[in-house]
Design a protein around this motif. Sequence first.
Motif, PDB file in Angstrom:
ATOM      1  N   TRP A   1      65.462 -31.543  62.685  1.00  0.00           N
ATOM      2  CA  TRP A   1      64.602 -30.956  63.725  1.00  0.00           C
ATOM      3  C   TRP A   1      63.181 -31.501  63.610  1.00  0.00           C
ATOM      4  CZ3 TRP A   1      64.857 -28.531  68.191  1.00  0.00           C
ATOM      5  CH2 TRP A   1      63.715 -27.906  68.688  1.00  0.00           C
TER       6      TRP A   1
ATOM      7  N   THR B   1      63.139 -34.962  64.909  1.00  0.00           N
ATOM      8  CA  THR B   1      63.246 -34.987  66.374  1.00  0.00           C
ATOM      9  C   THR B   1      61.897 -34.692  67.014  1.00  0.00           C
ATOM     10  OG1 THR B   1      65.550 -34.266  66.232  1.00  0.00           O
ATOM     11  CG2 THR B   1      64.455 -34.021  68.356  1.00  0.00           C
TER      12      THR B   1
ATOM     13  N   VAL C   1      69.568 -29.574  68.107  1.00  0.00           N
ATOM     14  CA  VAL C   1      68.894 -30.801  67.692  1.00  0.00           C
ATOM     15  C   VAL C   1      69.463 -31.994  68.453  1.00  0.00           C
ATOM     16  CG1 VAL C   1      68.358 -32.322  65.755  1.00  0.00           C
ATOM     17  CG2 VAL C   1      68.423 -29.849  65.405  1.00  0.00           C
TER      18      VAL C   1
END
Length: 991
Positions: free
Chosen positions: A493, A496, A530
Amino acid sequence: MRATSSVTVGRDSEIRLLDEALESVRTGAGRAVFLLGEAGIGKSRLAGESALRAYGRGMPVLRGRATSTGLVVPFRPLVEALASRFRAAGAPDDPELQPYRPALAGLVPEWRTGAAAPGYAISLVELAEALLRLLAVLGRECGCVMLLEDLHDSDTETIAVVEYIVDNVAQLPVLLVGTLRPGPGPALDLALAAELRNTAALRELGPLDEAAVQDMAAACLDAGPGEVPPAAHRHLAQWAGGNPYLVEVLLADLLDTGRLSRDDGGWRLAEHAGAPVPAGAVRSWARRLDRLDEPVRELLLVAATLGGRFSVGALRAVTGLDDRALFAHLRSASEVGIIAPDGAAHDHYTFRHALTADALRASLPPAEQAALARRAASAIEESACELTGEKRQLLATLLLAAGDEVAASRQFAQVGRQMLDAGASGSAAVLLERARGLAADEDRDGVTVQLAIAQAESGRLVEAAALLDDLPPAPAGSRTAEERAQAHTQVAWAATMAEQQEVARRRIRAARALLGAAPRPEQEAALAVVEGHLALLPEPDGRAGGDDRAGGEGRAGGDGRGRLEEAERSARSAALTAEQRGRPVVACQAWQLLAMLSRERGFDEADACLERMLAVAEQHRLAVYRAEALVRLGTNAFMRTGEATRLETARAAAHELGSLALLQAVDGFLAMQSVLGGRWDRARGIVERSVEASARLQNLSTHRYLLLVDATLAAHQGRAREQERALLRFRRAGGEESMLVPLQRGLCQAVGALMGEDRGRAKSELDAALAWEREHPSFFYLSGRYGLGPLLRILDGEDGGPQAYREALASPGGQLAWNRMFLDMAEAVLRGRDGDPDGALRAVERAGRAAAVFPQAWHLALRLTAEAALADAWGEPVSWLRTAEEYFHEAGVPAVAGACRAVLRHAGASVRQRRGGRERIPAGLRAAGVTPREYEVFVLLAERPGNQRIAQRLSISPRTVEKHMASLMTKTGSADRAALCALSAECADGP
């Protein structure tokens, strides 16, 4: 007896450097200076000297020191520095600091205006920017100084904030002075790198030469030239090594033993054959301890075991003394100059110098040191009902000194996890790294997992991935595997959000391998969210999905359609599962993703997703996601109606949360709304306030968006040169590699071309925007494809115009207020050509209602449509052209105003003569080149208002007022502001 010098000797070049820096700061040119040297070399004395000289210039001084106890205390020097200035004065109330109060409250809890937002931690960059703004406000009049001592003992968060200030202080009236030792570490790395970048001066302090040692001894003894006995001077020069602190310690030893004394003939040194000569601070302090009362000596040894700074409570717990005896002994130790009350905390004391505590501990044999540390650890553990993070670190340090590494590791790990939960990921990483190095085999893997998460949240994704990859294998589906999979997901995460998609994808693959073929639903939901966000990031071949945060509005399409449809299905399942399984954060992330992906079916569905996200966030008190939902709802409302009411609500939520990054994002949307609404001064004020701050905050997407707003503002005003300058900054920030290209081409450059009456170039820009959107999955609706483009095609009689109109009308983008206005005008032109003048007029009326909040675009549409109405004999084209001419003349867009007049003449209508609004300006000021806007500022100066008041009166930014003031002084030859105000009172015709 204390022996201290009342003056600073041997540091003339360093004092000149600090004086030059102080003078520079007074003129608004900020500086950073680092003083480097070993313990006792005189860094603090120089810092104190700079403080005195700053006070003499009327400058505010903020002074803080890092703890020398070895404890990791986030932001301690900064907290102490602010407390030194504001403890008595209270919170600053300058309006400019209002957006930064929540971040500053992280350093000074007393400044909090309400309950802290749960689940949100101010980012380091936000905190650093807030502190920078505070220093700038404090230094507004004559500069200010921040002194941060012992940076080598600072936590990583403080070092990060200091680095930010060093890199951004050049244009602000702020002097930062930092002191540190030369040992390797983040503080030294920062100072060396800053010197290399030429953003700070680094001065290393060497030992005093013999002459300086003699001068210092004379100052300590209040002796005149030649009064210090040569033998005493030789003694000090031999054993102090030029270290000012050791000069004072050894001189105090001579005085205490009576070897150095004063009689009527002056100072005398008694020679003692065979007397032991102290070899340094350790032997000197051991001798001084021997001359103290036993209870005081015992208390000081315990205090030294607790560190260079210690609390009265900890000392009481270890010694078992009652308050009367305890404070009597503390007073005795203070009177002989060994310790002093800590000004930063009423219940703490510090040793006069960090070397003192080191020397006292070293005076004990190792076995006795370990025994004393073990005794202190036991007493602290037994006395505390609940150990705070700082006490737990002290306990770990004592356990380590006592030789119990495993117990120390567990204490460090527990504090590290607490700091990670609190958002202090940098300090958490330091403590978890320390715990990992001491951990028993059965604990090490668990600590490593937590350390990886801390590294990822600190932005060190490569280090986090390496830690996870180095873990031994775990059976798929086991409890250990699940814990590691969760860590991989959290790191994914973070990757990202940092747009490091390859790192994120590797972590997701690793998590799935650990979870096996059938992860639990809530685990699958976290992974799917995600993966869904990854679907919006650029593919390796350059195709991209986009991010609505950057532009605030959008659509999806192109080659990534299948990928986005799959992401939407997975996100919807993840959202429902996460709600059912008690994972509200995952649910909010999923609903947020769905709001982006569902827009193409209409904004009602997108808003429904955001309302669901808002409900989950409010139910679980997730302040970050509540603010995010409000921002996106506000952005959608702005696009649908042109109104900013919900955006203002979202801004209030972002301010309450204390997120400067989110606040800047909302300000970017509000600035664009102001541009489209023709409120150009308001838009300019927002951009000037936020664009540089967003760059410093590394808030790249918002920074690019603000730069594009600046270019769009210039374009809509017909200021081609300003537009190109702003677009150059946009390109340099990577704007043409971002998802903002359709807005750049359509909303900015195409409209700018129309403001210059270059319709051919406008159509070329719109075609370029359309071509870009066909090559890239996009999330933008205001690029011209759904409004302005079809109108221009229809006006020019292109065959594809009606089809483009119908496609736009059928899309959700065609229902947005900005686009609907142009589409209604396109319908009017089509109906007029088909011989339906009544239907054409009704379409114009609908367009007018949609354009109520877009005056500039409405008058542009009237100017464009009037020619078709004249050609096809429908509507009121002459009235429309006169209305448009009036608007664009007042707005200062001469090309469009002139075109309106030309069409009116061609139609045989009368044309009003214009004088440019300069008739009100007195002849002398007109001759000097004063503009109408400058004159509005000039006439207000008769009242001698401040810039803030002028800005409020004229609805412009204070920075714009400053520019007008500078221009007026130049054009009128006024020496200063007072002279300009006097001239205004003499010749202005009144406000």
